[in-house]
Scaffold this motif. Structure first.
Motif, short mmCIF file in Angstrom:
data_model
loop_
_atom_site.label_atom_id
_atom_site.label_comp_id
_atom_site.label_asym_id
_atom_site.label_seq_id
_atom_site.Cartn_x
_atom_site.Cartn_y
_atom_site.Cartn_z
N MET A 1 0.70 -1.20 -0.12
CA MET A 1 -0.13 0.08 -0.20
C MET A 1 0.86 1.23 -0.11
O MET A 1 0.70 2.23 -0.54
CB MET A 1 -0.73 -0.19 1.29
N SER A 2 2.05 1.13 0.57
CA SER A 2 2.77 2.33 0.84
C SER A 2 3.63 2.73 -0.66
O SER A 2 3.77 3.94 -1.03
CB SER A 2 4.09 2.33 1.78
N ALA A 3 3.47 1.93 -1.51
CA ALA A 3 4.15 2.11 -2.84
C ALA A 3 3.26 2.67 -3.63
O ALA A 3 3.56 3.79 -4.41
CB ALA A 3 4.70 0.90 -3.55
N LEU A 4 1.82 2.47 -3.41
CA LEU A 4 0.76 2.84 -4.21
C LEU A 4 0.57 4.47 -3.65
O LEU A 4 0.46 5.54 -4.46
CB LEU A 4 -0.43 2.15 -4.05
N GLU A 5 0.84 4.65 -2.40
CA GLU A 5 0.60 5.86 -1.87
C GLU A 5 1.65 6.88 -2.34
O GLU A 5 1.46 7.99 -2.40
CB GLU A 5 0.37 5.76 -0.16
N GLN A 6 2.73 6.29 -2.40
CA GLN A 6 4.08 7.21 -2.52
C GLN A 6 3.60 7.50 -4.34
O GLN A 6 4.13 8.90 -4.39
CB GLN A 6 5.27 6.52 -2.76
N GLU A 7 3.34 6.71 -5.13
CA GLU A 7 3.21 7.10 -6.52
C GLU A 7 2.04 8.26 -6.38
O GLU A 7 2.34 9.10 -7.30
CB GLU A 7 2.49 5.82 -7.23
N LEU A 8 0.96 8.02 -5.87
CA LEU A 8 -0.22 9.39 -5.80
C LEU A 8 0.37 10.45 -5.12
O LEU A 8 0.32 11.60 -5.78
CB LEU A 8 -1.18 8.76 -5.00
N ARG A 9 1.39 10.53 -4.33
CA ARG A 9 1.92 11.82 -3.43
C ARG A 9 2.93 12.24 -4.57
O ARG A 9 2.89 13.41 -4.90
CB ARG A 9 2.57 11.23 -2.33
N GLU A 10 3.83 11.50 -5.34
CA GLU A 10 4.66 12.17 -6.12
C GLU A 10 4.14 12.61 -7.60
O GLU A 10 4.49 13.52 -8.04
CB GLU A 10 5.93 10.86 -6.52
N THR A 11 3.12 12.04 -7.96
CA THR A 11 2.49 12.24 -9.39
C THR A 11 1.56 13.48 -9.09
O THR A 11 1.27 14.22 -10.14
CB THR A 11 1.77 10.96 -9.87
N HIS A 12 0.55 13.22 -8.10
CA HIS A 12 -0.50 14.27 -8.02
C HIS A 12 -0.71 14.95 -6.79
O HIS A 12 -1.74 15.45 -6.42
CB HIS A 12 -1.88 13.28 -8.22
N ALA A 13 0.49 14.92 -5.60
CA ALA A 13 0.65 15.41 -4.64
C ALA A 13 -0.80 15.13 -3.67
O ALA A 13 -1.43 16.01 -3.04
CB ALA A 13 0.57 16.97 -4.76
N MET A 14 -1.23 13.98 -3.55
CA MET A 14 -2.49 13.38 -2.95
C MET A 14 -1.90 12.20 -2.28
O MET A 14 -1.28 11.35 -2.88
CB MET A 14 -3.69 13.46 -3.54
N SER A 15 -2.76 11.69 -1.16
CA SER A 15 -2.60 10.57 -0.25
C SER A 15 -3.88 9.75 -0.73
O SER A 15 -4.49 9.88 -1.37
CB SER A 15 -3.02 11.02 1.14
N LEU A 16 -3.43 8.45 -0.54
CA LEU A 16 -4.29 7.27 -0.92
C LEU A 16 -5.78 7.75 -0.11
O LEU A 16 -6.77 7.46 -0.81
CB LEU A 16 -3.93 6.00 -0.41
N ALA A 17 -5.95 8.22 1.12
CA ALA A 17 -7.07 8.57 1.82
C ALA A 17 -7.59 9.58 1.15
O ALA A 17 -8.94 9.74 1.05
CB ALA A 17 -6.59 9.15 3.25
N GLU A 18 -6.86 10.69 0.50
CA GLU A 18 -7.76 11.80 -0.26
C GLU A 18 -8.37 11.07 -1.48
O GLU A 18 -9.38 11.45 -1.80
CB GLU A 18 -6.79 12.85 -0.38
N TYR A 19 -7.50 10.25 -2.22
CA TYR A 19 -8.04 9.53 -3.34
C TYR A 19 -9.33 8.91 -2.88
O TYR A 19 -10.52 9.05 -3.78
CB TYR A 19 -7.03 8.73 -4.08
#
Length: 155
Positions: A1-19
């Motif tokens: 889960m942390s890898a997916l969250e990291q991708e969202l943060r780096e690409t879109h500046a958002m957390s998985l919870a925000e998504y």
């Protein structure tokens, strides 16, 4: 889960919870949910949801509106900017889910999940006004049934 969250943060500046919050709001009627319903949907405490939404309101992703029928109730409402960001982040999320989680399920379940995610992405890109829920087609059901012990309903 942390890898997916990291991708969202780096690409879109958002957390998985925000998504997750944006995703639930996009599917809701009028793109609005009561705060309590939203916190239950994303498995957050009421105070945790309040803090998360404070950050999202500040970023312009959601607005808060009072309930017209209940003075104590508040709605979280998806903004155009929030919907736009969700559309962009959906492709990253879909690719991450396929990359990190598909190997843990049987091919039928993984394929059904892929079809569902692709369909949601098409709906998000095509319309900002329609409220649509995914209904599995015959082929999707066949794939699900091909996996003994797999989840029969993916929602």
């Amino acid at each position: 889960m942390s890898a997916l969250e990291q991708e969202l943060r780096e690409t879109h500046a958002m957390s998985l919870a925000e998504y997750d919050v944006l995703h639930h709001q996009a599917q809701a009627r009028g793109r609005r949910l009561r705060m309590r319903a939203l916190s239950q949907a994303v498995l957050y405490t009421t105070s945790g949801m309040t803090r998360l939404l404070d950050r999202m309101v500040e970023a312009g992703l959601v607005d808060r509106e009072p309930s017209p029928s209940d003075r104590r109730g508040m709605y979280a409402v998806l903004t155009r900017w929030g919907l736009s960001l969700l559309r962009k982040a959906s492709a990253t999320h879909l690719a991450g889910v396929q990359r990190y989680f598909a190997r843990y399920s049987c091919p039928g379940t993984a394929r059904a999940l892929q079809l569902k995610q692709e369909w949601r992405l098409r709906v998000l890109r095509a319309s900002t006004k329609s409220l649509v829920t995914w209904k599995p087609g015959t082929a999707d059901v066949r794939w699900l049934r091909s996996c003994p012990g797999s989840v029969r309903r993916i929602t």
